[in-house]
Design an enzyme around this catalytic site. Structure first.
Site, PDB file in Angstrom:
ATOM      1  N   GLY A   1      20.565  -5.102  12.855  1.00 57.40           N
ATOM      2  CA  GLY A   1      21.287  -6.729  13.144  1.00 57.40           C
ATOM      3  C   GLY A   1      20.070  -7.001  14.834  1.00 57.40           C
TER       4      GLY A   1
ATOM      5  N   ASP B   1      28.321   4.278  10.890  1.00 55.08           N
ATOM      6  CA  ASP B   1      27.098   3.669  11.017  1.00 55.08           C
ATOM      7  C   ASP B   1      26.206   4.308  11.703  1.00 55.08           C
ATOM      8  OD1 ASP B   1      28.542   2.433  12.698  1.00 55.08           O
ATOM      9  OD2 ASP B   1      27.064   1.151  13.136  1.00 55.08           O
TER      10      ASP B   1
HETATM   11  P1  AMP Z   1      24.386   1.062  17.571  1.00 54.90           P
HETATM   12  O1  AMP Z   1      25.208   0.768  18.559  1.00 54.90           O
HETATM   13  O2  AMP Z   1      23.001   0.807  18.349  1.00 54.90           O
HETATM   14  O3  AMP Z   1      24.606   1.934  17.099  1.00 54.90           O
HETATM   15  O4  AMP Z   1      24.646  -0.624  17.480  1.00 54.90           O
HETATM   16  C1  AMP Z   1      25.249  -1.155  16.544  1.00 54.90           C
HETATM   17  C2  AMP Z   1      25.226  -2.169  15.285  1.00 54.90           C
HETATM   18  O5  AMP Z   1      24.991  -3.320  16.821  1.00 54.90           O
HETATM   19  C3  AMP Z   1      24.061  -2.649  14.377  1.00 54.90           C
HETATM   20  O6  AMP Z   1      24.042  -3.241  13.986  1.00 54.90           O
HETATM   21  C4  AMP Z   1      23.498  -3.248  15.420  1.00 54.90           C
HETATM   22  O7  AMP Z   1      22.318  -3.561  14.871  1.00 54.90           O
HETATM   23  C5  AMP Z   1      23.516  -4.296  16.195  1.00 54.90           C
HETATM   24  N1  AMP Z   1      22.785  -4.381  17.431  1.00 54.90           N
HETATM   25  C6  AMP Z   1      22.894  -3.600  18.412  1.00 54.90           C
HETATM   26  N2  AMP Z   1      22.372  -4.073  19.585  1.00 54.90           N
HETATM   27  C7  AMP Z   1      21.786  -5.599  19.457  1.00 54.90           C
HETATM   28  C8  AMP Z   1      20.919  -6.651  19.438  1.00 54.90           C
HETATM   29  N3  AMP Z   1      20.648  -6.308  21.077  1.00 54.90           N
HETATM   30  N4  AMP Z   1      20.725  -8.025  19.164  1.00 54.90           N
HETATM   31  C9  AMP Z   1      21.374  -7.594  18.032  1.00 54.90           C
HETATM   32  N5  AMP Z   1      21.837  -6.845  17.793  1.00 54.90           N
HETATM   33  C10 AMP Z   1      22.616  -5.668  17.742  1.00 54.90           C
HETATM   34 MG    MG Z   2      24.089   2.478  14.912  1.00 53.65          MG
END
Ligand code: AMP
Ligand code: MG
Length: 498
Positions: A96, A256
């Site tokens: 994302g 993930d």
């Molecule tokens: P994470 O907690 O970093 O593992 O992210 C979990 C999910 O949320 C993943 O699909 C990321 O790509 C999405 N994500 C986290 N932060 C953002 C953001 N600022 N904009 C878009 N997607 C995000």
């Molecule tokens: Mg992640």
């Protein structure tokens, strides 16, 4: 504005993931950055990747790392994946806020992903802005590089670039992009995405890709998908044992965030413990303590069971046989982890041969450390000096314990145990110093460096980065960075800052 030329040649890309069926990813362009500025660059890593670091000091490099320029040969994509977040199923996550700009073959012939994290919205952004604040970018940079210097498999950080944009969270932050380098970004959740959609064709293409990349010899197996599963399980058993051995708490072990490659991935609210505590936890979002230090092996096991499930359609024969084979592979995890953990503890305790009772010896030390608020890192580092011991060095370790006498009895047992081990005292000291770092990225130091950097002062960050690049070396002038936080310095919570 994006410019597309064919002459930059900063990277020589060969994009195997982008050649897979289109439904595994979405083609997407990074968002341009209005006023890019190079904040940190990793020259040794650039050299390892076969890149010319000097060209990244110039505008052309900055333009690529900020997303302003699509490098020649790049085929930017966001990868599709799903995952269990805190145990709850989320059928669609995906990149994302990260864009894979391409793959390079490094100097040792290994294929590595180059990804821009924080480079803008993708079809997987859901409600997010696709951006990353400076603090978390620098946090991932310093902690991932510290892990690499500790010899722990991890994604790497090539660069951190400020975008010149404002990113709004609870507060307004400077925006940044991290250039992340990975053996691949295929996660357990990537397999889950296609399993949940009953898309066996995509699942097969993904498994073939992962095998070609990480386990090429598994292709010759009668059951390549099972062989892949077994390899991933073995890598995770080793990885989690290494985490446990340095007091690392990942903080968001969602499916993930677990890579097929066996590299540590997705540094969010991760942290290193100071005083040893089995239930240690820092993440502000982990209310139930699911991802606490001591739970990490159990969670890895659970995550691997999800991978096994997702691979079932690729296993041959009737479904009962497939389930049985996958279950047997998953069931071996506990034993594998236990062996890897014990090997790690033996290394830390300077035991070059195995003996009955070693696991209990190590566990007892941890129990005493926990009861006495002893610093995990300094206790083991101090024991290395005790290998050539006199009573003065032994008492220095004792000083790390509330009741120094509590560790003395344990130390007598350890002294008796090492008397049976073939290493000489000097050899043992050397081996233990190579297994037990003096410097770890302590929370209070990381926070201090990030706060200063957000105010434009990169001196503390660069100092920390320099010291953490040699975690096993005494650096007497930097001994301050080795010490645990004092009462007023303790950081009790870390934030994922997405
Ligand atoms: P994470 O907690 O970093 O593992 O992210 C979990 C999910 O949320 C993943 O699909 C990321 O790509 C999405 N994500 C986290 N932060 C953002 C953001 N600022 N904009 C878009 N997607 C995000
Ligand atoms: Mg992640």
């Amino acid at each position: 504005m994006h410019t597309i030329t064919s002459s930059d040649g900063l990277f020589t890309f060969d994009n195997s993931y982008a050649r897979l069926p289109e439904r595994l990813f979405a083609r997407v362009l990074p968002a341009p950055a209005p006023a890019p500025r190079l904040l940190q660059f990793n020259r040794p890593l650039a050299e390892e990747l076969g890149l010319d670091p000097d060209r990244f000091m110039q505008r052309e490099g900055l333009d690529i790392l900020s997303g302003n320029h699509i490098a020649s040969g790049s085929d930017p994509i966001a990868m599709a994946y799903a995952g269990h977040q805190f145990g709850g199923w989320v059928p669609q996550l995906g990149d994302g806020r990260a864009i894979l700009i391409g793959e390079v073959i490094d100097r040792q012939g290994r294929r590595r992903d180059i990804q821009l994290k924080g480079a803008g919205r993708t079809p997987f952004s859901r409600m997010g802005d696709g951006k990353a604040p400076l603090g978390p970018v620098l946090r991932e940079f310093i902690v991932s590089e510290a892990m690499a210097s500790l010899g722990i498999p991890t994604t790497r950080s090539l660069a951190a670039v400020a975008t010149g944009e404002r990113v709004v969270r609870e507060m307004v932050h400077a925006g940044a992009v991290l250039t992340r380098v990975a053996a691949s970004h295929v996660r357990i959740g990537t397999f889950q995405f296609f399993y949940a959609r009953k898309d066996t064709e995509a699942l097969q293409a993904l498994a073939d890709h992962a095998i070609a990349r990480h386990d090429p010899d598994a292709a010759a197996s009668d059951t390549p998908a099972l062989a892949l599963l077994e390899r991933v399980i073995a890598r995770q058993a080793d990885l989690i044992a290494r985490w446990m051995g340095v007091g690392f708490i990942h903080g968001v072990m969602n499916t993930d965030n677990m890579a097929i490659s066996g590299e540590t991935i997705d540094y969010g609210p991760c942290a290193f413990m100071d005083a040893y505590r089995e239930a240690e936890l820092f993440s502000s979002i982990d209310v139930g303590g699911r991802y606490a230090y001591g739970n990490q092996p159990l969670i890895a096991h659970w995550n691997l069971a999800q991978l096994a499930q997702a691979l079932l359609p690729l296993l041959p024969g009737p479904v009962e046989a497939a389930v049985e084979a996958a279950q047997a592979a998953v069931d071996r995890f506990s034993q594998m982890f236990q062996e890897a953990w014990l090997a790690e503890m033996r290394r830390k305790l300077g035991l070059s041969r195995a003996a009955e009772g070693d696991a209990e010896l190590a566990a007892t030390l941890l129990t005493i450390m926990e009861a006495n608020g002893a610093d995990f890192t300094l206790t083991f580092r101090g024991l290395a000096e005790c290998a050539v011991a006199d009573s003065e060095t032994t008492s220095q370790v004792g000083d790390l314990f509330k009741e120094p006498a509590s560790v003395a009895a344990w130390a007598d047992r350890w002294t008796a145990r090492i008397a049976d081990d073939p290493l000489s005292p000097a050899e043992r000291r050397t081996a233990m110093r190579a297994a037990n770092p003096l410097f770890i990225p302590r929370n209070h130091r990381v926070e201090e460096a990030l706060v200063a950097a957000e105010e434009g002062d990169f001196c503390p960050f660069e100092r920390l980065r320099r010291v953490l690049a040699r975690p096993f070396d005494d650096q007497p002038e930097e001994v301050e960075l080795a010490r645990p936080p004092q009462a007023g310095e303790v950081v009790t919570q870390t934030f994922c800052g997405t």
